[in-house]
Every structure is written in C-alpha cells, then in structure tokens.
Design a protein around this motif. Structure first.
Motif, PDB file in Angstrom:
ATOM      1  N   LEU A  37       0.854  -1.193   0.000  1.00 34.56           N
ATOM      2  CA  LEU A  37       0.000   0.000   0.000  1.00 34.56           C
ATOM      3  C   LEU A  37       0.884   1.235   0.000  1.00 34.56           C
ATOM      4  CD1 LEU A  37      -2.570  -1.051   2.762  1.00 34.56           C
ATOM      5  CD2 LEU A  37      -2.851  -1.266   0.293  1.00 34.56           C
ATOM      6  N   CYS A  38       0.333   2.368  -0.401  1.00 36.73           N
ATOM      7  CA  CYS A  38       1.137   3.594  -0.347  1.00 36.73           C
ATOM      8  C   CYS A  38       0.260   4.808  -0.087  1.00 36.73           C
ATOM      9  CB  CYS A  38       1.929   3.783  -1.637  1.00 36.73           C
ATOM     10  SG  CYS A  38       0.935   4.014  -3.101  1.00 36.73           S
ATOM     11  N   TYR A  44      -2.357   8.910   6.028  1.00 35.58           N
ATOM     12  CA  TYR A  44      -2.424   8.147   7.270  1.00 35.58           C
ATOM     13  C   TYR A  44      -3.174   8.942   8.351  1.00 35.58           C
ATOM     14  CZ  TYR A  44       1.059   5.280   4.916  1.00 35.58           C
ATOM     15  OH  TYR A  44       1.719   4.492   4.005  1.00 35.58           O
ATOM     16  N   VAL A  64      -0.359  -7.383   4.384  1.00 36.51           N
ATOM     17  CA  VAL A  64       0.352  -6.141   4.051  1.00 36.51           C
ATOM     18  C   VAL A  64       1.787  -6.225   4.575  1.00 36.51           C
ATOM     19  CG1 VAL A  64       0.459  -3.642   4.370  1.00 36.51           C
ATOM     20  CG2 VAL A  64      -1.757  -4.774   4.094  1.00 36.51           C
ATOM     21  N   LEU A  67       4.108  -0.537   3.548  1.00 34.53           N
ATOM     22  CA  LEU A  67       3.300   0.689   3.502  1.00 34.53           C
ATOM     23  C   LEU A  67       4.220   1.819   3.052  1.00 34.53           C
ATOM     24  CD1 LEU A  67       1.388   0.442   6.901  1.00 34.53           C
ATOM     25  CD2 LEU A  67       0.248   0.654   4.694  1.00 34.53           C
ATOM     26  N   ASN A  69       5.557   5.311   2.414  1.00 37.87           N
ATOM     27  CA  ASN A  69       5.259   6.598   3.037  1.00 37.87           C
ATOM     28  C   ASN A  69       6.277   7.599   2.508  1.00 37.87           C
ATOM     29  OD1 ASN A  69       4.728   8.791   4.675  1.00 37.87           O
ATOM     30  ND2 ASN A  69       4.577   7.607   6.567  1.00 37.87           N
ATOM     31  N   CYS A  79       3.374   7.675  12.259  1.00 39.01           N
ATOM     32  CA  CYS A  79       3.633   6.291  11.849  1.00 39.01           C
ATOM     33  C   CYS A  79       3.350   5.329  13.009  1.00 39.01           C
ATOM     34  CB  CYS A  79       5.081   6.127  11.395  1.00 39.01           C
ATOM     35  SG  CYS A  79       5.482   6.944   9.833  1.00 39.01           S
ATOM     36  N   LEU A  91      -1.913  -5.835  11.132  1.00 39.22           N
ATOM     37  CA  LEU A  91      -0.870  -5.044  10.470  1.00 39.22           C
ATOM     38  C   LEU A  91       0.448  -5.178  11.235  1.00 39.22           C
ATOM     39  CD1 LEU A  91      -0.196  -3.075   8.171  1.00 39.22           C
ATOM     40  CD2 LEU A  91      -0.750  -1.194   9.731  1.00 39.22           C
ATOM     41  N   MET A  96       5.753  -0.325   7.866  1.00 39.60           N
ATOM     42  CA  MET A  96       5.949   1.062   7.452  1.00 39.60           C
ATOM     43  C   MET A  96       7.261   1.194   6.674  1.00 39.60           C
ATOM     44  SD  MET A  96       4.423   3.969   7.361  1.00 39.60           S
ATOM     45  CE  MET A  96       3.093   3.788   8.553  1.00 39.60           C
TER      46      MET A  96
END
Length: 390
Positions: A37-38, A44, A64, A67, A69, A79, A91, A96
């Motif tokens: 994901l981004c 966020y 996931v 992520l 960021n 975060c 998660l 991250m």
C-alpha cells in the motif's frame, strides 16, 4: 509501470474518493488481500481521523508487508500511531516503509530494506544548519526532533550530501541532498536555465532538499527554500507546525508556517496560517496560543497569525507554502490583519498599577517597544508578538 512489468494486480483509488471515504481504503485492501500500500503522510492522518476501532468493519491486514510513506515530511509519531491503531487487525509493525524520491529521479531515490520498519533519528533542532554536525539526543530533551530515516540509494542511483561550496560533507553533517544516476533526469524540458541551475556539469542534481547521511542511510531535514532564518538560527516550517499542533490546540493539518523576507531585511518574518471559519473575535485566542507556544519552544516571534479558509496543497497533499507567502506579499490578508489589530487595541487590559521600581521599569520598557497597543502589568509578553530578546 512497475506492477505491469512485474505482472501483479494493481488497484487504484482516486484521491477525491479517499478524501470523502478514507475507511474504504483499508476495507478494500483487506478485501483484495493487498500486500503493498502507499500514501503520503496526510493520508495516514486522514484515515485515523474517522477510524473508530469499535465501529470499523473487520479488517485483515496480515498480508500487508509494505506501507510506502513519502512525498512529504514523514511524521514518526504518526507512523507509530497508525501502526498501533491497526495492530489488532493484523498489520505488522515492520510494514511502514519511509522513502525518499522526486520526479527528477523517476520517482525513487532512496528505499530502506524491506521489513526494517520506520527507523528514527532523534536530533537537536538547534543544530541543523548547513555544514553543522547533527547532535543526537534523547527523546525527552526539549530540543528533540524526531526524523524518519529514508534508507539507502536505490540501484543505479547515487546520493551525496554537499555543502554550500559543493564540497562533499562527512556523515551526520547537514547539507544539500544531491543525486546522480541512470534514473536521474538530464534536464528540464525546453528550460535550459532551470537545467543549469539544478544540474552541475558532472551530472549531480540538487534536489532542493537538505539532509544528512548516517552509514549510508539518508535522513531529510527539510526544503532549502522553505527554511526560515530568524535571530541567527534556522527553523523548518514543518517543525514549527508540529509544535503548533501539539501545544496550541490546533488540529493536525490545519496550520502552515512560512517565512517572508521584507526588502532590505536581514531576517525573515514568521507567518502562521491557521484554518478558521468562525468569528474573527474568537480567533484572537488562537493568535495568543500560537505566538506563546512558538516563542516558548523556539525563542522566536511570530509576526502574524492569519486566519484562512483553505490551505493550498498539491494533489499529493503537500502544503504550497509559497502561495501563502505570495498572497501575503500581495496584500490579500491586509483587511483581516487590520481588523485583528483593532480587536487587539480594543481589548480591555487589567488596570493594575505597576508596583515597585523594578515592575515600573519593566512596564516602561514594554511600553517603549510595544507601541501599537496598551500593555497590562499581568499580560504575557510571549502572547503579544514580542520576546525577551526584543
């Protein structure tokens, strides 16, 4: 193009839809069993605004692994909050993935190793001048500033930190972030002047960002053009904005700070813009709170705290501070500032008389330097747009 070349399924969510229905993002990620994901920093935060664990639909985010960021300054606190809020939904804390990139690098410049999570550098905000060695301090220190490390140069790209004289700086020294490699543009389309300004003859491109390297890992401190120079010190807008959010009661994402250098001046005026849609009289409390917290935390004076109806942003959520500075220079806020000045002058101050020689002396000094309004004996000068230095 990357998902296409890698033959993986890719789902796109329009920004406007995400803004209206942020919870749909992770609901669909759970449904589609997404692994990557981004979102930029604001995404966020926007998700967390409406996220209620008690009312949210069941999510399975165990697949996931990354992520992304990037695109704007990364808040390490945000975060941690995001990961902590969704750990119950599977998660991983290591998901991250703070990155650094820009269009001139075909997007990517530095990536961390997958699975390492969000590495943080805790540094003194008072030691971030170009050519200065950063000071690593404890999180509990009042000068502490938490910065996200954004990894190492991607394959085929080089990253270095340079001083004002283009000399390469050693580790843990703040300077200009420069990049070079096969993924880096050779110039700006039909703009040779911009190309010469950004790219040296040896191919190194100045990104416009400042940062430092630690054992090959890059940490970004801010944008060079957005630095405020006040009282001999450098300040970063996003750092000031974070303090306003923490200490002045302003909601995240509703404050922007920029500098304006009047003609012939040697220092910047600090301008704070706050989203506000109520009565101007109600805004005066916000003015005092913003000035006080910035003065106490940084020892600098906010020249003007200005109410605005909207914050100009790019499509990726970056605040366009230069547009606010241009509007101020063009006089767009003159009427609001004049009305606020009238409200300030009309404010009833306490009628207490100065007691004793020292108090009378201090009162005379304040009256001499703050001439645009009467000063009460018990007023806090940090809320009035001045400082002990003045």
């Amino acid at each position: 193009l990357t998902p296409f070349l890698a033959d993986v399924t890719h789902y796109l969510m329009p920004t406007a839809l995400f803004v209206r229905r942020p919870q749909l993002w992770l609901a669909k990620a759970s449904e589609k069993k997404a692994s990557v994901l981004c979102s930029p920093n604001f995404g966020y935060r926007h998700f967390l605004k409406t996220f209620d664990p008690a009312k949210s639909t069941p999510l399975d985010l165990s697949r996931v692994r990354i992520l992304f960021n990037g695109a704007e300054p990364i808040s390490t606190e945000l975060c941690a909050e995001f990961l902590g809020s969704l750990v119950a939904h599977g998660l991983k804390s290591s998901a991250m993935f703070p990155v650094y990139g820009l269009a001139e690098a075909s997007l990517a410049a530095t990536f961390p190793a997958p699975g390492t999570g969000c590495a943080t550098a805790i540094v003194s905000r008072n030691a971030l001048t170009i050519g200065q060695t950063v000071q690593f301090i404890e999180q509990t220190d009042l000068r502490a500033l938490a910065l996200a490390q954004v990894g190492r140069a991607v394959h085929g790209c080089e990253v270095r930190i340079a001083g004002d004289a283009v000399s390469v700086l050693p580790d843990n020294t703040v300077g200009h972030v420069q990049i070079k490699g096969g993924n880096v543009t050779r110039g700006y389309y039909q703009d040779p002047e911009a190309t010469r300004a950004a790219i040296a003859t040896d191919g190194w491109l100045d990104t416009g960002d400042l940062g430092f390297m630690t054992d090959g890992n890059l940490t970004i401190t801010g944008r060079f053009k957005e630095i405020l120079f006040v009282n001999g010190q450098n300040c970063y807008p996003h750092d000031l904005e974070a303090v306003i959010e923490q200490h002045a009661g302003i909601e995240p994402g509703k404050a922007a700070v920029c500098g304006f250098r009047p003609a012939g001046a040697a220092t910047d005026e600090v301008l704070a813009f706050i989203l506000h849609r109520g009565e101007l009289r109600d805004f005066m409390t916000i003015v005092r709170n913003v000035r006080k917290c910035i003065n106490l935390q940084f020892g600098i004076v906010v020249s003007h705290v200005i109410p605005i109806a909207r914050l100009p942003k790019t499509t990726s959520g970056k605040i366009q501070r230069y547009l606010l500075a241009e509007s101020y220079q063009n006089g767009d806020f003159a009427s609001a500032l004049a009305a606020m000045h009238e409200l300030t002058v009309d404010t009833v101050v306490d009628g207490s008389e100065a007691q004793g020689a020292i108090e009378r002396n201090l009162k005379e000094i304040c009256d001499a330097f703050i001439k645009d309004r009467p000063i009460g004996v018990h007023e806090n000068i940090f809320e009035l747009g001045t400082s002990s230095l003045t």
